[in-house]
Design a protein around this motif. Structure first.
Motif, PDB file in Angstrom:
ATOM      1  N   PRO A 175       0.819  -1.224   0.000  1.00 45.58           N
ATOM      2  CA  PRO A 175       0.000   0.000   0.000  1.00 45.58           C
ATOM      3  C   PRO A 175       0.850   1.271   0.000  1.00 45.58           C
ATOM      4  O   PRO A 175       0.542   2.220  -0.724  1.00 45.58           O
ATOM      5  CB  PRO A 175      -0.813  -0.098   1.292  1.00 45.58           C
ATOM      6  N   ILE A 176       1.944   1.274   0.797  1.00 44.49           N
ATOM      7  CA  ILE A 176       2.777   2.483   0.844  1.00 44.49           C
ATOM      8  C   ILE A 176       3.388   2.765  -0.524  1.00 44.49           C
ATOM      9  O   ILE A 176       3.395   3.908  -1.003  1.00 44.49           O
ATOM     10  CB  ILE A 176       3.893   2.316   1.915  1.00 44.49           C
ATOM     11  N   ALA A 177       3.885   1.708  -1.168  1.00 42.65           N
ATOM     12  CA  ALA A 177       4.485   1.885  -2.496  1.00 42.65           C
ATOM     13  C   ALA A 177       3.457   2.444  -3.470  1.00 42.65           C
ATOM     14  O   ALA A 177       3.756   3.363  -4.250  1.00 42.65           O
ATOM     15  CB  ALA A 177       5.037   0.549  -2.996  1.00 42.65           C
ATOM     16  N   LEU A 178       2.216   1.900  -3.413  1.00 44.72           N
ATOM     17  CA  LEU A 178       1.176   2.373  -4.331  1.00 44.72           C
ATOM     18  C   LEU A 178       0.828   3.826  -4.048  1.00 44.72           C
ATOM     19  O   LEU A 178       0.715   4.652  -4.967  1.00 44.72           O
ATOM     20  CB  LEU A 178      -0.077   1.494  -4.205  1.00 44.72           C
ATOM     21  N   ILE A 179       0.693   4.152  -2.759  1.00 43.17           N
ATOM     22  CA  ILE A 179       0.292   5.522  -2.403  1.00 43.17           C
ATOM     23  C   ILE A 179       1.360   6.523  -2.858  1.00 43.17           C
ATOM     24  O   ILE A 179       1.055   7.554  -3.472  1.00 43.17           O
ATOM     25  CB  ILE A 179       0.051   5.634  -0.875  1.00 43.17           C
ATOM     26  N   PHE A 239      -5.563   8.365 -11.526  1.00 50.51           N
ATOM     27  CA  PHE A 239      -6.120   7.067 -11.913  1.00 50.51           C
ATOM     28  C   PHE A 239      -5.107   6.276 -12.743  1.00 50.51           C
ATOM     29  O   PHE A 239      -4.865   5.092 -12.490  1.00 50.51           O
ATOM     30  CB  PHE A 239      -7.409   7.290 -12.713  1.00 50.51           C
ATOM     31  N   ALA A 240      -4.481   6.946 -13.704  1.00 46.35           N
ATOM     32  CA  ALA A 240      -3.490   6.279 -14.545  1.00 46.35           C
ATOM     33  C   ALA A 240      -2.288   5.844 -13.713  1.00 46.35           C
ATOM     34  O   ALA A 240      -1.715   4.772 -13.934  1.00 46.35           O
ATOM     35  CB  ALA A 240      -3.047   7.207 -15.675  1.00 46.35           C
ATOM     36  N   ALA A 241      -1.924   6.674 -12.732  1.00 51.52           N
ATOM     37  CA  ALA A 241      -0.762   6.359 -11.904  1.00 51.52           C
ATOM     38  C   ALA A 241      -0.998   5.090 -11.097  1.00 51.52           C
ATOM     39  O   ALA A 241      -0.076   4.306 -10.886  1.00 51.52           O
ATOM     40  CB  ALA A 241      -0.440   7.533 -10.975  1.00 51.52           C
ATOM     41  N   LEU A 242      -2.247   4.868 -10.659  1.00 50.92           N
ATOM     42  CA  LEU A 242      -2.543   3.663  -9.878  1.00 50.92           C
ATOM     43  C   LEU A 242      -2.273   2.409 -10.719  1.00 50.92           C
ATOM     44  O   LEU A 242      -1.655   1.450 -10.250  1.00 50.92           O
ATOM     45  CB  LEU A 242      -3.988   3.693  -9.395  1.00 50.92           C
ATOM     46  N   ILE A 243      -2.710   2.429 -11.973  1.00 44.30           N
ATOM     47  CA  ILE A 243      -2.475   1.280 -12.861  1.00 44.30           C
ATOM     48  C   ILE A 243      -0.977   1.087 -13.073  1.00 44.30           C
ATOM     49  O   ILE A 243      -0.457  -0.027 -12.968  1.00 44.30           O
ATOM     50  CB  ILE A 243      -3.192   1.501 -14.206  1.00 44.30           C
ATOM     51  N   ALA A 244      -0.274   2.193 -13.346  1.00 43.45           N
ATOM     52  CA  ALA A 244       1.169   2.106 -13.577  1.00 43.45           C
ATOM     53  C   ALA A 244       1.894   1.616 -12.324  1.00 43.45           C
ATOM     54  O   ALA A 244       2.863   0.861 -12.409  1.00 43.45           O
ATOM     55  CB  ALA A 244       1.711   3.467 -14.018  1.00 43.45           C
ATOM     56  N   ALA A 245       1.406   2.043 -11.158  1.00 45.78           N
ATOM     57  CA  ALA A 245       2.071   1.661  -9.907  1.00 45.78           C
ATOM     58  C   ALA A 245       1.931   0.163  -9.650  1.00 45.78           C
ATOM     59  O   ALA A 245       2.904  -0.504  -9.271  1.00 45.78           O
ATOM     60  CB  ALA A 245       1.481   2.457  -8.747  1.00 45.78           C
ATOM     61  N   VAL A 246       0.728  -0.368  -9.859  1.00 39.04           N
ATOM     62  CA  VAL A 246       0.532  -1.815  -9.687  1.00 39.04           C
ATOM     63  C   VAL A 246       1.461  -2.560 -10.643  1.00 39.04           C
ATOM     64  O   VAL A 246       2.154  -3.519 -10.256  1.00 39.04           O
ATOM     65  CB  VAL A 246      -0.943  -2.205  -9.948  1.00 39.04           C
ATOM     66  N   ALA A 247       1.502  -2.091 -11.896  1.00 39.83           N
ATOM     67  CA  ALA A 247       2.379  -2.723 -12.881  1.00 39.83           C
ATOM     68  C   ALA A 247       3.838  -2.611 -12.472  1.00 39.83           C
ATOM     69  O   ALA A 247       4.628  -3.528 -12.698  1.00 39.83           O
ATOM     70  CB  ALA A 247       2.161  -2.084 -14.252  1.00 39.83           C
ATOM     71  N   GLY A 248       4.194  -1.486 -11.848  1.00 39.19           N
ATOM     72  CA  GLY A 248       5.588  -1.275 -11.422  1.00 39.19           C
ATOM     73  C   GLY A 248       6.033  -2.296 -10.392  1.00 39.19           C
ATOM     74  O   GLY A 248       7.162  -2.804 -10.444  1.00 39.19           O
ATOM     75  N   ILE A 249       5.129  -2.621  -9.444  1.00 44.94           N
ATOM     76  CA  ILE A 249       5.473  -3.630  -8.436  1.00 44.94           C
ATOM     77  C   ILE A 249       5.598  -5.002  -9.109  1.00 44.94           C
ATOM     78  O   ILE A 249       6.542  -5.755  -8.841  1.00 44.94           O
ATOM     79  CB  ILE A 249       4.416  -3.634  -7.315  1.00 44.94           C
ATOM     80  N   LEU A 250       4.674  -5.311 -10.008  1.00 42.97           N
ATOM     81  CA  LEU A 250       4.751  -6.586 -10.745  1.00 42.97           C
ATOM     82  C   LEU A 250       6.076  -6.664 -11.525  1.00 42.97           C
ATOM     83  O   LEU A 250       6.736  -7.701 -11.566  1.00 42.97           O
ATOM     84  CB  LEU A 250       3.573  -6.715 -11.708  1.00 42.97           C
ATOM     85  N   LEU A 251       6.430  -5.523 -12.141  1.00 42.91           N
ATOM     86  CA  LEU A 251       7.657  -5.475 -12.938  1.00 42.91           C
ATOM     87  C   LEU A 251       8.885  -5.770 -12.078  1.00 42.91           C
ATOM     88  O   LEU A 251       9.793  -6.496 -12.490  1.00 42.91           O
ATOM     89  CB  LEU A 251       7.781  -4.093 -13.584  1.00 42.91           C
ATOM     90  N   THR A 252       8.875  -5.223 -10.871  1.00 43.17           N
ATOM     91  CA  THR A 252       9.990  -5.436  -9.959  1.00 43.17           C
ATOM     92  C   THR A 252      10.074  -6.907  -9.543  1.00 43.17           C
ATOM     93  O   THR A 252      11.161  -7.468  -9.430  1.00 43.17           O
ATOM     94  CB  THR A 252       9.835  -4.535  -8.721  1.00 43.17           C
ATOM     95  N   TRP A 253       8.939  -7.535  -9.321  1.00 41.32           N
ATOM     96  CA  TRP A 253       8.918  -8.974  -8.998  1.00 41.32           C
ATOM     97  C   TRP A 253       9.419  -9.785 -10.184  1.00 41.32           C
ATOM     98  O   TRP A 253      10.180 -10.736 -10.029  1.00 41.32           O
ATOM     99  CB  TRP A 253       7.504  -9.417  -8.631  1.00 41.32           C
ATOM    100  N   LEU A 254       8.972  -9.387 -11.371  1.00 40.36           N
ATOM    101  CA  LEU A 254       9.356 -10.122 -12.581  1.00 40.36           C
ATOM    102  C   LEU A 254      10.859 -10.032 -12.810  1.00 40.36           C
ATOM    103  O   LEU A 254      11.523 -11.022 -13.114  1.00 40.36           O
ATOM    104  CB  LEU A 254       8.593  -9.538 -13.777  1.00 40.36           C
TER     105      LEU A 254
END
Lengths: 260, 355
Positions: free
Chosen positions: B117-121, B243-258
């Motif tokens: 949540p902190i990363a997303l916020i 709104f766009a940033a929320l989508i990008a942020a979720v993707a950013g965490i996934l990207l880091t895991w990937l």
């Protein structure tokens, strides 16, 4: 028609619209020159004047599209001179545009729905509007009020010119308008469409006042009870339609010989 | 994909006003091709190896989401933002900094339910502030200012060692072992990224017809008129960035895991431009476009080298092949693959009506 005194007491003492010494400069060009005018609540006024007389500039100053260079504008007693346009609209001011500013890729209903949404809460709602929402219902009624129900679902880009002008009026009627600025609503309309326009304007609730810019004297004098005559950015004359028509100076400037 | 025409046409939604009340009716409106695509995507792991699941589909979903956030701003809002990859990078960095990494001198080691949540916020805040700076500009100036923010973020993370660990960034950043699953494995990550890609795709599709989405398109087409209808155009644009940033942020965490790591290069100028290319190649008219673009991009990037070596050209020229591929698509269809698709359908319909 209710008397002036009756209407004044009904709406309080403040004028619907009051301009004090409003000027607007575009570089060296004085588009509005020290305009002072007041319109009572519910009053319907026509603004006449030749091209470049400053009529549309006057509207732009009132709605905040281009704020005045100097002067004070009051709307129902409140100083709105420096308000952003959307704040003026939310207070009950409306306008139509001379050249229709519509959303061509959206349907007629969506256009009207947007106008309804703009003056209500939930502008940022992430939910889709449903057919039975109160706001959607009022949009549907509004489309009917301007005689566009038959083309409700059509994209605005596909509408005829006359239909677009009618839609332009529907957008100005959304929510609870207290005062409307009509910028040449009859321009380019066929005679039949003009009659329809006059009917729409005459059937507006009595408490809604408006200013109408109109070159067609037939339309202007049928829908207005007072007239302001503009020339070179100034208010030249004010009076009843009969007074203005018979004024010699006005006749020379605008009406030419014996048109009225 | 056939659903694109269905949802692109506003009348289609209106045609079934009772859709929301009766589920079967709502289900009926989904085109058979969409069912087929969904079925295909669900069973991809059954007939592909780990490499395809992770390196092709995993990447395509994640990059597609970031490009989707660009498409949302550009397609519905008329604002081309180059800061979306940076927002994703910001989210990835925050996850690594607040959570666990190989560099525990900086990483705080907080549990996942706090870190995510902190990363997303923080990333959404970053995207919103970037938006607030960018919305008063138009056209090429929006591109310039968002590119400037992206460059600043890149150089700052590369030079700052106390928080961002400079050039090397953070290694060994792992997804939390939720439900006892190692989400870094190919098949779990495939489904994880498929889930969030689908979710964000449907969210954008839904929001595009919401009050907010309609108004955003109104702002795109005629900002002055929207002001005259009572909308605060600036606030609306900034909200779109959030709104766009929320989508990008979720993707950013996934990207880091990937990736298993996050470093300045993740959100460098190259990747920032790649996101724009992906969105444009796919098409900005519908949220499926970015995912098509991402798939093309990933396939080209993954197999260009092999293809070149196979025909006897030096492998390091693979960028050339990627560039040529994009050039061809944009040359033949300025509005991307989606434009190609809709023109092909129009021609087919015309031929059918002639028969």
């Amino acid at each position: 028609m209710a008397s002036v005194a009756e209407r004044l007491s009904a709406a309080g003492t403040a004028n619907a619209l009051e301009l004090r010494g409003v000027s607007r400069l575009f570089g060296a060009l004085v588009a509005l020159d020290d305009v002072t005018m007041s319109v009572r609540p519910g009053e319907r006024r026509a603004v006449l004047g030749s091209n470049g007389a400053g009529k549309t500039t006057l509207f732009n100053a009132v709605t905040g599209d281009f704020p005045p260079s100097s002067g004070v504008i009051r709307f129902f007693g409140e100083d709105i001179t420096w308000f952003p346009p959307h704040e003026r609209i939310r207070r009950g001011l409306r306008r139509t545009y001379q050249i229709s500013l519509l959303f061509g890729d959206l349907s007629v209903l969506d256009n009207v729905y947007l106008a309804c949404r703009g003056v209500s809460r939930g502008r940022f709602s992430l939910l889709r509007p449903r057919r039975n929402d109160a706001l959607m219902q009022s949009a549907i009624e509004l489309v009917e009020a301007v005689h566009l129900s038959a083309v409700r679902e059509r994209l605005v880009a596909q509408l005829s010119y006359g239909e677009q002008r009618q839609l332009e009026i529907a957008l100005a009627l959304a929510g609870a308008p207290r005062f409307i600025l009509f910028d040449e609503p009859a321009a380019g309309l066929a005679p039949g469409e003009r009659a329809e326009l006059v009917e729409i304007l005459s059937s507006l609730p009595r408490h809604i006042g408006y200013i109408i810019i109109e070159h067609d004297m037939d339309v202007a004098l049928r829908v207005a009870e007072s007239v302001s005559m503009m020339h070179n950015g100034r208010i030249l004359k004010e009076g009843t339609p009969a007074e203005i028509e018979s004024d010699r100076e006005v006749q020379e400037l605008y009406l030419g010989g014996g048109h009225g | 994909m056939a659903a694109t025409t269905n949802t692109l046409n506003p009348d289609a939604d209106r045609a079934a006003p009772s859709a929301a009340q009766s589920l079967p009716d709502w289900l009926n409106r989904i085109h058979p091709a969409v069912w087929l695509l969904a079925l295909f995507l669900l069973f991809v792991p059954a007939f592909t190896n780990d490499f395809i699941q992770l390196q092709v589909f995993g990447w395509a979903f994640v990059l597609g989401m970031i490009a989707l956030s660009l498409m949302f701003l550009a397609g519905y809002g008329g604002m081309v933002s180059l800061v979306q990859m940076t927002v994703a990078g910001c989210a990835g960095y925050m996850y690594a900094i607040f959570g666990h990494s190989a560099f525990m001198e900086v990483s705080l080691g907080w549990p996942w339910w706090a870190t995510i949540p902190i990363a997303l916020i923080i990333a959404v805040l970053f995207g919103t502030i970037s938006g607030a700076l960018a919305v008063r500009t138009e056209g090429i100036y929006t591109i310039m200012i968002t590119l400037a923010i992206a460059s600043a973020f890149f150089y700052f993370t590369r030079q700052n060692y106390t928080i961002f660990n400079g050039f090397s960034g953070f290694n060994a950043v792992r997804p939390p072992p939720l439900f006892g699953v190692d989400w870094k494995q190919a098949t779990p990550f495939y489904y994880l990224s498929l889930f969030f890609a689908t979710l964000s795709f449907l969210a954008v599709l839904y929001v595009s017809r919401s009050s907010f989405g309609l108004a955003l398109q109104g702002v795109r087409d005629n900002a002055r008129r929207m002001e005259a209808l009572g909308f605060n155009v600036t606030a609306h644009r900034i909200a779109a960035y959030s709104f766009a940033a929320l989508i990008a942020a979720v993707a950013g965490i996934l990207l880091t895991w990937l990736n298993g790591q996050i470093s300045p290069g993740t959100a460098g100028i190259g990747p920032v431009i790649d996101i724009l290319i992906i969105a444009v190649v796919g098409g900005l008219r519908h949220p499926i476009g970015p995912f098509i673009g991402a798939l093309i991009y990933v396939v080209l990037r993954t197999f260009a080298l092999d293809a070149l070596v196979a025909v006897g050209i030096a492998g390091e020229r693979f960028q050339l092949l990627i560039g040529l591929g994009f050039l061809l698509i944009v040359l033949f269809s300025p509005d991307g693959v989606l434009g190609l698709w809709s023109r092909w359908r129009a021609r087919l319909r015309k031929r059918r009506s002639e028969l």
